[in-house]
Design an enzyme around this catalytic site. Structure first.
Site, PDB file in Angstrom:
ATOM      1  N   ARG A 194       0.863  -1.179   0.000  1.00  0.00           N
ATOM      2  CA  ARG A 194       0.000   0.000   0.000  1.00  0.00           C
ATOM      3  C   ARG A 194       0.903   1.233   0.000  1.00  0.00           C
ATOM      4  NH1 ARG A 194      -3.486  -2.859  -1.346  1.00  0.00           N
ATOM      5  NH2 ARG A 194      -5.585  -3.120  -0.490  1.00  0.00           N
ATOM      6  N   HIS A 216      -1.480  -0.172  -9.697  1.00  0.00           N
ATOM      7  CA  HIS A 216      -2.071  -1.097  -8.710  1.00  0.00           C
ATOM      8  C   HIS A 216      -2.595  -2.367  -9.399  1.00  0.00           C
ATOM      9  CE1 HIS A 216      -3.966  -1.129  -4.434  1.00  0.00           C
ATOM     10  NE2 HIS A 216      -3.691  -2.355  -4.847  1.00  0.00           N
ATOM     11  N   GLU A 240      -4.328   7.315  -5.158  1.00  0.00           N
ATOM     12  CA  GLU A 240      -4.535   6.593  -6.423  1.00  0.00           C
ATOM     13  C   GLU A 240      -5.830   7.076  -7.059  1.00  0.00           C
ATOM     14  OE1 GLU A 240      -4.257   2.372  -5.675  1.00  0.00           O
ATOM     15  OE2 GLU A 240      -2.248   2.549  -4.866  1.00  0.00           O
TER      16      GLU A 240
HETATM   17  C1  GLV Z   1      -4.832  -5.425  -3.592  1.00  0.00           C
HETATM   18  O1  GLV Z   1      -4.142  -4.487  -3.354  1.00  0.00           O
HETATM   19  C2  GLV Z   1      -5.674  -6.067  -2.652  1.00  0.00           C
HETATM   20  O2  GLV Z   1      -5.750  -5.615  -1.494  1.00  0.00           O
HETATM   21  O3  GLV Z   1      -6.309  -7.053  -3.033  1.00  0.00           O
END
Ligand code: GLV
Length: 336
Positions: free
Chosen positions: A247, A295, A276
């Site tokens: 994160r 991401h 983001e």
């Molecule tokens: C991705 O970042 C998730 O938390 O699945």
């Protein structure tokens, strides 16, 4: 529960793109067993719309980009389960859910290997300057007079170097197994003790000072917010490469930019960001020594389908009063 009862559930995203790709609707079990309302927009609902839509539902299926805060949870008086199609649950106010006895489902396990693949891809791309080199070929900079340059695009060897894993959960362990294949020495840091073959568990300072590559794999929580900050960059091995697939909030982005500019950190591979999508004025966009992805850690078709199926399974279990396969607040609920 009355056997004829069809619980009302709200789903923030239609999953239509994934359904087309795999020729199957992951939401089908919800349509069969529940009164299922699916948000119709191509994007997910804004906070107010989410609050209104969740008001009378017993189950809520969300993505990591939905902010399920105390307001949403407070307004949803019949809510029994929140099921997120993600392993991270930092977008959900889990404490508020727990206080109301609401279970929070999530999707660990099914995305471990796929996310580890991306972490490794970023380690390689950042250390071997893959994106820069690709740009040079595309832009026409690879010309006959620069056919092969002894000192062109020199990077860093991953093999036989030292990898530091910040966090030692399943994804970090999957990265470690890949790193073993590259002949890397592996250091690991975690708050809790782990006995992992071929991983030396050390303090965070020792990991930062002793690693050529640092890969971040802790969940975002109060204790990990800003864990890799200016202080950490002052202690990191000069010329290290940093990768973050966890994160964004765990790494202080401005401190990282300073470290990338000064060369203290040679390169970075980032799949996650404090905000983001990455804002257009982010200084990261102006740096050549950073590889940026939007991401996509879990973004393989097979894995996204497994995540969607598991999120649906957790939601159904929650509204039908059965145990969830993966519940993020099981222990907290049991301790109430
Ligand atoms: C991705 O970042 C998730 O938390 O699945």
């Amino acid at each position: 529960m009355n056997p004829g009862h069809r619980p009302r559930v709200f789903v923030t995203h239609s999953m239509a793109g994934l359904a087309r790709m795999v020729d199957r609707d992951p939401l089908a079990p919800l349509h069969e067993r529940t009164e299922c309302v699916v948000w119709p927009g191509p994007l997910q609902p804004e906070p107010r719309a989410l609050r209104e839509a969740a008001t009378d539902c017993e189950g809520l299926l969300c993505l990591l980009t939905d902010r399920v805060d105390g307001d949403v949870i407070g307004a949803a008086r019949s809510l029994r389960v929140i099921s997120s199609c993600s392993v991270g649950v930092d977008h959900i106010d889990v404490a508020a859910a727990t206080a109301r006895g609401i279970r929070v489902g999530f999707t660990p396990g099914v995305l471990t290997e796929t996310t580890a693949d991306l972490a490794f891809a970023l380690l390689l791309a950042a250390s071997r300057r893959i994106v820069e080199a690709d740009g040079a070929v595309r832009s026409g900079a690879w010309t006959p007079d620069r056919r092969w340059q002894l000192d062109g695009f020199l990077g860093r060897d991953l093999h036989a170097s030292t990898l530091g894993l910040v966090g030692l959960g399943p994804i970090a362990q999957a990265v470690a197994s890949r790193a073993h294949g590259f002949g890397m020495r592996i250091l690991g840091w975690s708050r809790s003790p782990h006995r992992l073959p071929g991983v030396e568990q050390v303090e965070l300072d020792a990991l930062l000072a002793g690693s050529d590559f640092v890969s971040v794999h802790v969940a975002l929580a109060e204790e990990t917010h800003g864990l890799i900050d200016a202080d950490a960059f002052a202690r990191i091995r000069p010329g290290a490469v940093l990768v973050n697939t966890s994160r964004g909030g765990i790494v202080d982005e401005l401190a990282l930019v300073a470290a990338l500019r000064s060369g203290r950190v040679a390169a970075a591979g980032l799949d996650v960001f404090a905000t983001e999508p990455l804002p257009a004025d982010s200084p990261l966009l102006g740096l050549d020594n950073v590889v940026l992805t939007p991401h996509i850690g879990s973004a393989s078709t097979a894995t996204r389908l497994r995540m969607a199926d598991l999120a649906v399974e957790n939601l159904l279990a929650g509204v039908l009063g059965r145990p969830l396969r993966d519940c993020a607040n099981d222990a907290e609920l049991a301790a109430r």
